[in-house]
Design an enzyme around this catalytic site. Structure first.
Site, PDB file in Angstrom:
ATOM      1  N   HIS A 132      -7.323  -6.021   0.935  1.00 49.95           N
ATOM      2  CA  HIS A 132      -6.715  -5.259   1.481  1.00 49.95           C
ATOM      3  C   HIS A 132      -5.223  -5.792   2.272  1.00 49.95           C
ATOM      4  O   HIS A 132      -4.194  -5.299   2.553  1.00 49.95           O
ATOM      5  CB  HIS A 132      -7.244  -4.127   1.596  1.00 49.95           C
ATOM      6  CG  HIS A 132      -5.528  -2.998   1.259  1.00 49.95           C
ATOM      7  ND1 HIS A 132      -4.876  -2.376   0.190  1.00 49.95           N
ATOM      8  CD2 HIS A 132      -5.044  -1.856   1.913  1.00 49.95           C
ATOM      9  CE1 HIS A 132      -4.064  -1.881   0.222  1.00 49.95           C
ATOM     10  NE2 HIS A 132      -3.790  -1.000   1.090  1.00 49.95           N
ATOM     11  N   SER A 134       0.454  -1.292   0.298  1.00 50.62           N
ATOM     12  CA  SER A 134      -0.195  -0.143   0.437  1.00 50.62           C
ATOM     13  C   SER A 134       0.949   1.288   0.206  1.00 50.62           C
ATOM     14  O   SER A 134       2.013   1.183  -1.072  1.00 50.62           O
ATOM     15  CB  SER A 134      -1.475   0.207   1.190  1.00 50.62           C
ATOM     16  OG  SER A 134      -2.256   0.859   1.003  1.00 50.62           O
ATOM     17  N   ASP A 194     -10.153  -5.410  -3.494  1.00 51.27           N
ATOM     18  CA  ASP A 194      -9.386  -4.567  -2.512  1.00 51.27           C
ATOM     19  C   ASP A 194      -9.909  -3.397  -2.088  1.00 51.27           C
ATOM     20  O   ASP A 194     -10.721  -2.708  -3.943  1.00 51.27           O
ATOM     21  CB  ASP A 194      -7.509  -4.481  -2.719  1.00 51.27           C
ATOM     22  CG  ASP A 194      -7.604  -3.732  -1.821  1.00 51.27           C
ATOM     23  OD1 ASP A 194      -7.719  -1.923  -1.675  1.00 51.27           O
ATOM     24  OD2 ASP A 194      -5.619  -3.335  -1.933  1.00 51.27           O
TER      25      ASP A 194
END
Lengths: 285, 285
Positions: free
Chosen positions: B262, B148, B229
């Site tokens: 995620h 991320s 995600d």
């Protein structure tokens, strides 16, 4: 309240899910997590390993830190991780981390103020597997494992219900709670001062009692213990369990590991071996 | 303050350790974690994978949840996990989780009140590897990865310093921060409004710039992205990076995974492949 799904994450081709439900036995709302391996995607039913966590834990510690999903996915085993005690504002608690919420000790409390909610033994032995088997694509092949307080819980529950489990394993269990500070504090509060009631929740006592029951099923037992565990000599006392097992001629696979401590870094290093151990016995059933 | 060891756990035959030190670049006390594989027990020096975490994380998330140690131990790779920003009472902060402490974005801030401490780019590129290589039994073979915000950091740092890393990989990176809310908020605060300054920290811009530098080393890049995600279309935008790579004729191994989100459950499911990817390039160096 019916079963409510509160999270879902794909993991190694299977699914990690958390659920909330109202427990009749514990008289409060409870959360648990389940890992469903990819085999269930094809309509297969899989056996279940129940994992009991240690002091202060919830359903999350094992699922996030043990790294068990990879091999559970390979072997086709579901894993159910319950919470470690009843929870909530209406549930009695204590300022110590080793008593009250997060520290249910997997027993049925008989004393006030604990009795109303602290019935974790019945929750793990009866209510939770009934719910799991009525809800998810699982078989009735069960096995049980745990860490520290949860290792104590797994051993006690398996030794008292050998027909319900194919195998039991523990990391760093509280092996002889009647004779250690954590256990004595918890048993005094939850069970009162009658030592007969304590014996029903002490692995050493339970394993000794099997000597008088030659027809009893002897479960496969595996225990792993880190040599650098700071609780080894004060709280865990695996040598008491080994002595009891020897006295009762009860075979226990016992492994000591140099340099390992009480943390999930230890569990993660050897969880694959525990899963393979369970899988070998679950498949025989 | 010199380097202070604050925890040590044996893990897969190697060691997970946390350290505190005073960072000159960040002008505050910092914590990082290192995993040293068992090869170092025999006096061997090992290459290092730097892992950059995402928003809100510390050094602990990856080390506890990714399950990376098993394969790092097999492959003989050390892993270093720094914190995600400067920390402390004297360090500027913001009430949003995506700005301030826990959200350093791996850049050198030029604006007030951030400039005094938010120099994570220099910390990761210079100070931390110098400290690691002066202290631990590691080689100068480095590689870098992240998740991320940390995926963004890993890509930016590797693209700007291709001679310092053997390979780079990312899970669910913020691929085009100039064009997403998290990136725009952070870049405005830390870098001001001059878009030229933003381009130096945007993977898409950096990869496009390589087209004009035909002699530049092209690093092996691997990116994995979950299709489920929830940040995919708003914040991550991997298609922008793919388009930029295509435009610049820069090869990127890009993998999409149906059903994955995620979380660290996604990372854990594929971390072994990232470690093997890095090992194959580290060994060539």
């Amino acid at each position: 309240m019916s079963l409510e799904n509160i999270s879902c994450n794909k993991s190694f081709g299977g699914w990690h899910k958390q659920y909330r439900h109202l427990s009749t036995v514990l008289n409060c709302e409870m959360r648990f997590a389940i890992y469903l391996p990819p085999q269930v995607n094809n309509g297969e039913k899989v056996p279940v390993l129940y994992w009991l966590s240690g002091l202060t834990c919830t359903d999350e510690n094992f699922m996030q830190k043990a790294g068990a999903q990879r091999v559970a996915a390979e072997l086709g085993i579901a894993i159910v991780a319950p919470d470690t005690s009843p929870r909530g504002e209406a549930v009695a608690d204590d300022s110590s981390y080793s008593l009250g919420q997060g520290a249910g000790f997997y027993l049925n409390a008989t004393e006030q103020p604990w009795q109303a909610h602290y019935q974790m033994y019945d929750y793990i032995v009866q209510e939770l597997p009934s719910l799991i088997e009525a809800t998810f694509p699982v078989t009735q092949q069960r096995s049980i494992a745990g860490h520290s307080m949860g290792g104590h819980g797994a051993l006690v529950i398996a030794l008292r219900n050998p027909d319900q489990y194919c195998a039991v394993s523990a990391f760093s269990p509280i092996s002889n709670p009647m004779n250690c500070p954590w256990g004595q504090t918890a048993f005094s509060a939850y069970l009162g001062n009658n030592l007969e009631h304590w014996r029903a929740y002490d692995s050493c006592e339970l394993i000794k009692q099997t000597a008088a029951q030659p027809k009893l099923i002897k479960l496969p037992i595996r225990i792993d213990q880190g040599e650098d565990d700071s609780f080894l000599h004060t709280e865990l006392k695996p040598e008491a369990l080994q002595a009891a097992a020897q006295q009762a001629d009860y075979p226990v696979q016992f492994y000591r590991h140099q340099g390992y401590d009480h943390s999930y870094y230890f569990i993660a290093s050897f969880i694959d071996l525990h899963l393979s151990f369970h899988a070998s016995h679950l498949k025989k059933a």
